[in-house]
Write a protein that holds these residues in place. Structure first.
Motif, PDB file in Angstrom:
ATOM      1  N   LYS A  69     -32.900  34.645  47.686  1.00 42.19           N
ATOM      2  CA  LYS A  69     -32.683  35.021  48.854  1.00 42.19           C
ATOM      3  C   LYS A  69     -34.368  34.662  50.007  1.00 42.19           C
ATOM      4  O   LYS A  69     -34.465  35.261  50.766  1.00 42.19           O
ATOM      5  CB  LYS A  69     -33.087  36.832  49.160  1.00 42.19           C
ATOM      6  CG  LYS A  69     -31.561  37.143  47.809  1.00 42.19           C
ATOM      7  CD  LYS A  69     -31.021  38.371  48.167  1.00 42.19           C
ATOM      8  CE  LYS A  69     -29.682  38.615  47.743  1.00 42.19           C
ATOM      9  NZ  LYS A  69     -29.481  39.729  46.537  1.00 42.19           N
ATOM     10  N   ASP A  88     -35.919  43.742  49.385  1.00 39.00           N
ATOM     11  CA  ASP A  88     -35.925  44.588  48.441  1.00 39.00           C
ATOM     12  C   ASP A  88     -36.466  45.068  47.076  1.00 39.00           C
ATOM     13  O   ASP A  88     -36.797  44.534  46.224  1.00 39.00           O
ATOM     14  CB  ASP A  88     -34.624  45.934  48.788  1.00 39.00           C
ATOM     15  CG  ASP A  88     -32.974  44.982  47.785  1.00 39.00           C
ATOM     16  OD1 ASP A  88     -34.101  43.872  47.099  1.00 39.00           O
ATOM     17  OD2 ASP A  88     -32.363  44.536  48.267  1.00 39.00           O
ATOM     18  N   SER A  89     -36.625  46.242  46.540  1.00 40.11           N
ATOM     19  CA  SER A  89     -36.928  47.247  45.676  1.00 40.11           C
ATOM     20  C   SER A  89     -36.370  45.857  44.249  1.00 40.11           C
ATOM     21  O   SER A  89     -37.163  45.612  43.443  1.00 40.11           O
ATOM     22  CB  SER A  89     -37.187  48.402  45.206  1.00 40.11           C
ATOM     23  OG  SER A  89     -35.824  48.887  45.216  1.00 40.11           O
ATOM     24  N   LEU A  90     -34.734  45.498  44.630  1.00 45.77           N
ATOM     25  CA  LEU A  90     -34.109  44.941  43.405  1.00 45.77           C
ATOM     26  C   LEU A  90     -34.017  43.815  43.457  1.00 45.77           C
ATOM     27  O   LEU A  90     -34.185  43.296  42.571  1.00 45.77           O
ATOM     28  CB  LEU A  90     -32.903  45.702  43.668  1.00 45.77           C
ATOM     29  CG  LEU A  90     -31.849  47.034  43.921  1.00 45.77           C
ATOM     30  CD1 LEU A  90     -30.682  46.696  43.941  1.00 45.77           C
ATOM     31  CD2 LEU A  90     -32.479  47.880  41.859  1.00 45.77           C
ATOM     32  N   ASP A  91     -34.902  42.505  44.923  1.00 43.73           N
ATOM     33  CA  ASP A  91     -35.275  41.621  44.626  1.00 43.73           C
ATOM     34  C   ASP A  91     -35.981  41.492  44.129  1.00 43.73           C
ATOM     35  O   ASP A  91     -36.285  40.968  43.534  1.00 43.73           O
ATOM     36  CB  ASP A  91     -35.149  41.559  45.621  1.00 43.73           C
ATOM     37  CG  ASP A  91     -33.782  41.226  46.949  1.00 43.73           C
ATOM     38  OD1 ASP A  91     -32.744  40.552  45.709  1.00 43.73           O
ATOM     39  OD2 ASP A  91     -33.543  41.110  47.490  1.00 43.73           O
ATOM     40  N   VAL A  93     -37.471  43.351  41.698  1.00 42.97           N
ATOM     41  CA  VAL A  93     -37.886  43.488  40.243  1.00 42.97           C
ATOM     42  C   VAL A  93     -37.369  42.031  39.817  1.00 42.97           C
ATOM     43  O   VAL A  93     -38.025  41.574  38.640  1.00 42.97           O
ATOM     44  CB  VAL A  93     -36.511  44.188  39.610  1.00 42.97           C
ATOM     45  CG1 VAL A  93     -36.193  44.651  38.193  1.00 42.97           C
ATOM     46  CG2 VAL A  93     -37.668  45.571  40.436  1.00 42.97           C
ATOM     47  N   GLU A  94     -36.266  40.810  40.580  1.00 45.95           N
ATOM     48  CA  GLU A  94     -35.568  39.936  40.385  1.00 45.95           C
ATOM     49  C   GLU A  94     -36.627  39.124  39.887  1.00 45.95           C
ATOM     50  O   GLU A  94     -37.223  38.263  39.398  1.00 45.95           O
ATOM     51  CB  GLU A  94     -34.375  39.169  40.737  1.00 45.95           C
ATOM     52  CG  GLU A  94     -32.624  40.356  40.319  1.00 45.95           C
ATOM     53  CD  GLU A  94     -32.091  40.075  41.124  1.00 45.95           C
ATOM     54  OE1 GLU A  94     -31.383  38.974  40.809  1.00 45.95           O
ATOM     55  OE2 GLU A  94     -31.635  40.512  41.960  1.00 45.95           O
ATOM     56  N   MET A  97     -39.362  39.718  37.171  1.00 48.25           N
ATOM     57  CA  MET A  97     -38.415  38.822  36.150  1.00 48.25           C
ATOM     58  C   MET A  97     -38.952  37.367  35.828  1.00 48.25           C
ATOM     59  O   MET A  97     -38.643  36.946  34.661  1.00 48.25           O
ATOM     60  CB  MET A  97     -37.306  39.190  36.247  1.00 48.25           C
ATOM     61  CG  MET A  97     -36.698  40.761  35.954  1.00 48.25           C
ATOM     62  SD  MET A  97     -37.314  41.357  34.010  1.00 48.25           S
ATOM     63  CE  MET A  97     -36.239  40.808  33.191  1.00 48.25           C
ATOM     64  N   GLU A 100     -42.493  36.046  35.270  1.00 46.10           N
ATOM     65  CA  GLU A 100     -42.411  36.197  34.050  1.00 46.10           C
ATOM     66  C   GLU A 100     -42.014  35.425  33.043  1.00 46.10           C
ATOM     67  O   GLU A 100     -42.645  34.736  31.817  1.00 46.10           O
ATOM     68  CB  GLU A 100     -41.246  38.232  32.855  1.00 46.10           C
ATOM     69  CG  GLU A 100     -41.998  39.188  33.348  1.00 46.10           C
ATOM     70  CD  GLU A 100     -41.167  40.535  32.982  1.00 46.10           C
ATOM     71  OE1 GLU A 100     -40.551  40.012  31.611  1.00 46.10           O
ATOM     72  OE2 GLU A 100     -41.390  42.026  33.019  1.00 46.10           O
ATOM     73  N   ILE A 107     -44.400  41.239  31.398  1.00 45.91           N
ATOM     74  CA  ILE A 107     -45.352  42.100  31.754  1.00 45.91           C
ATOM     75  C   ILE A 107     -44.615  43.782  31.443  1.00 45.91           C
ATOM     76  O   ILE A 107     -43.362  44.007  31.827  1.00 45.91           O
ATOM     77  CB  ILE A 107     -45.313  41.921  33.331  1.00 45.91           C
ATOM     78  CG1 ILE A 107     -45.270  40.127  33.780  1.00 45.91           C
ATOM     79  CG2 ILE A 107     -46.533  42.566  34.101  1.00 45.91           C
ATOM     80  CD1 ILE A 107     -45.526  40.084  35.069  1.00 45.91           C
ATOM     81  N   PRO A 108     -45.225  44.709  31.084  1.00 41.89           N
ATOM     82  CA  PRO A 108     -44.687  46.286  30.855  1.00 41.89           C
ATOM     83  C   PRO A 108     -44.731  46.038  32.031  1.00 41.89           C
ATOM     84  O   PRO A 108     -44.563  46.273  33.292  1.00 41.89           O
ATOM     85  CB  PRO A 108     -45.730  46.913  30.309  1.00 41.89           C
ATOM     86  CG  PRO A 108     -46.734  45.769  30.093  1.00 41.89           C
ATOM     87  CD  PRO A 108     -46.212  43.962  31.074  1.00 41.89           C
ATOM     88  N   ASP A 109     -43.838  47.422  32.384  1.00 43.19           N
ATOM     89  CA  ASP A 109     -42.990  48.396  33.640  1.00 43.19           C
ATOM     90  C   ASP A 109     -44.177  48.901  34.545  1.00 43.19           C
ATOM     91  O   ASP A 109     -44.041  48.339  35.032  1.00 43.19           O
ATOM     92  CB  ASP A 109     -41.769  49.277  33.360  1.00 43.19           C
ATOM     93  CG  ASP A 109     -40.386  48.458  32.735  1.00 43.19           C
ATOM     94  OD1 ASP A 109     -40.403  47.554  32.664  1.00 43.19           O
ATOM     95  OD2 ASP A 109     -39.229  49.128  32.237  1.00 43.19           O
ATOM     96  N   ALA A 112     -45.572  45.862  36.164  1.00 38.21           N
ATOM     97  CA  ALA A 112     -44.442  45.350  36.658  1.00 38.21           C
ATOM     98  C   ALA A 112     -44.446  46.204  38.346  1.00 38.21           C
ATOM     99  O   ALA A 112     -43.924  45.699  39.248  1.00 38.21           O
ATOM    100  CB  ALA A 112     -43.339  45.137  35.983  1.00 38.21           C
ATOM    101  N   ASP A 113     -43.996  47.219  38.333  1.00 38.56           N
ATOM    102  CA  ASP A 113     -43.463  47.852  38.913  1.00 38.56           C
ATOM    103  C   ASP A 113     -44.811  47.875  40.341  1.00 38.56           C
ATOM    104  O   ASP A 113     -44.879  48.219  41.049  1.00 38.56           O
ATOM    105  CB  ASP A 113     -44.114  49.788  39.012  1.00 38.56           C
ATOM    106  CG  ASP A 113     -42.779  49.973  38.080  1.00 38.56           C
ATOM    107  OD1 ASP A 113     -41.762  49.221  38.589  1.00 38.56           O
ATOM    108  OD2 ASP A 113     -42.246  51.250  37.526  1.00 38.56           O
TER     109      ASP A 113
END
Lengths: 132, 91
Positions: A69, A88-91, A93-94, A97, A100, A107-109, A112-113
């Motif tokens: 994307k 976006d926020s989902l992208d 996260v991907e 990852m 990583e 990476i702990p949540d 990562a946030d």
């Protein structure tokens, strides 16, 4: 034939050279017994050759550019995932990852946030002792 | 069931956990399918406006996570001996 006559002479030559080379190789191995072990051990240590900052930047940029994307021409070391790259926020996260996976990290949540831009991602990886 | 809508960070955490679990599948096809399926489902449900629908989708996602975790374990017991040809090319 002449070739048949040459054969024993050639064979003697080969045998001779083989017996002279082997002790040399053995002597070299005896002089540096740990050379092989050092060579094998090096890639497994994360501290011996820690990632340079430039290498981290390059590899993080490559991960971003290969994301389906992301427009590769917009990827710069200062880019923000959502504002500059249109993710976006989902992208996000991907992408985090994928970073990583590239550096074999987990990476702990909580951390990562917080990673929402390339400078933060690069800083996190560059400061991580286990990044490989 | 009038459950409250999950917060954004809860949703992202579930998404991340699903992707992490997907990564553990030894079979290339299952690994990639699980990753794609998770990403598609979260995108599909991203615009859910009312709380009950979002809560239901969230609960469904958690259930799918349990399924994925269980299947990672089961498939690890019956891991294929040969790797997929796609993975061989990548090495």
């Amino acid at each position: 034939m002449a070739a048949a006559a040459l054969r024993p002479a050639i064979l003697r030559h080969i045998r001779l050279s083989a017996t002279t080379v082997t002790p040399l190789a053995a002597a070299a191995a005896a002089a540096q017994p740990h050379a092989l072990a050092r060579w094998l051990g090096r890639p497994m240590s994360s501290h011996a050759d820690h990632l340079t900052h430039d290498e981290v930047v390059g590899r993080v940029l490559d991960v971003l550019k290969s994301h389906p994307k992301v427009d590769p021409s917009k990827v710069t070391p200062e880019a923000h995932f959502e504002k500059d790259l249109g993710l976006d926020s989902l992208d996000t996260v991907e992408v985090v990852m994928a970073i990583e996976e590239e550096f074999k990290l987990e990476i702990p949540d909580m951390e990562a946030d917080k990673i929402d831009s390339l400078p933060l991602a690069i800083e996190y990886v560059a400061n991580h002792p286990m990044a490989g | 069931m009038a459950a409250a809508a999950p917060s954004k960070s809860e949703v992202l955490s579930l998404f991340r956990t699903l992707l992490r679990t997907a990564r553990q599948f030894s079979d290339y096809n299952i690994r990639e399918y699980t990753r794609r399926r998770a990403a598609d489902a979260f995108r599909e449900n991203r615009a859910l406006a009312d709380a009950p629908a979002a809560a239901a989708a969230f609960a469904d996602g958690k259930q799918q996570l349990e399924v994925a975790k269980r299947q990672v374990l089961v498939y690890s017991l019956y891991a294929p001996k040969a790797k997929s040809v796609v993975e061989m090319k990548m090495q």
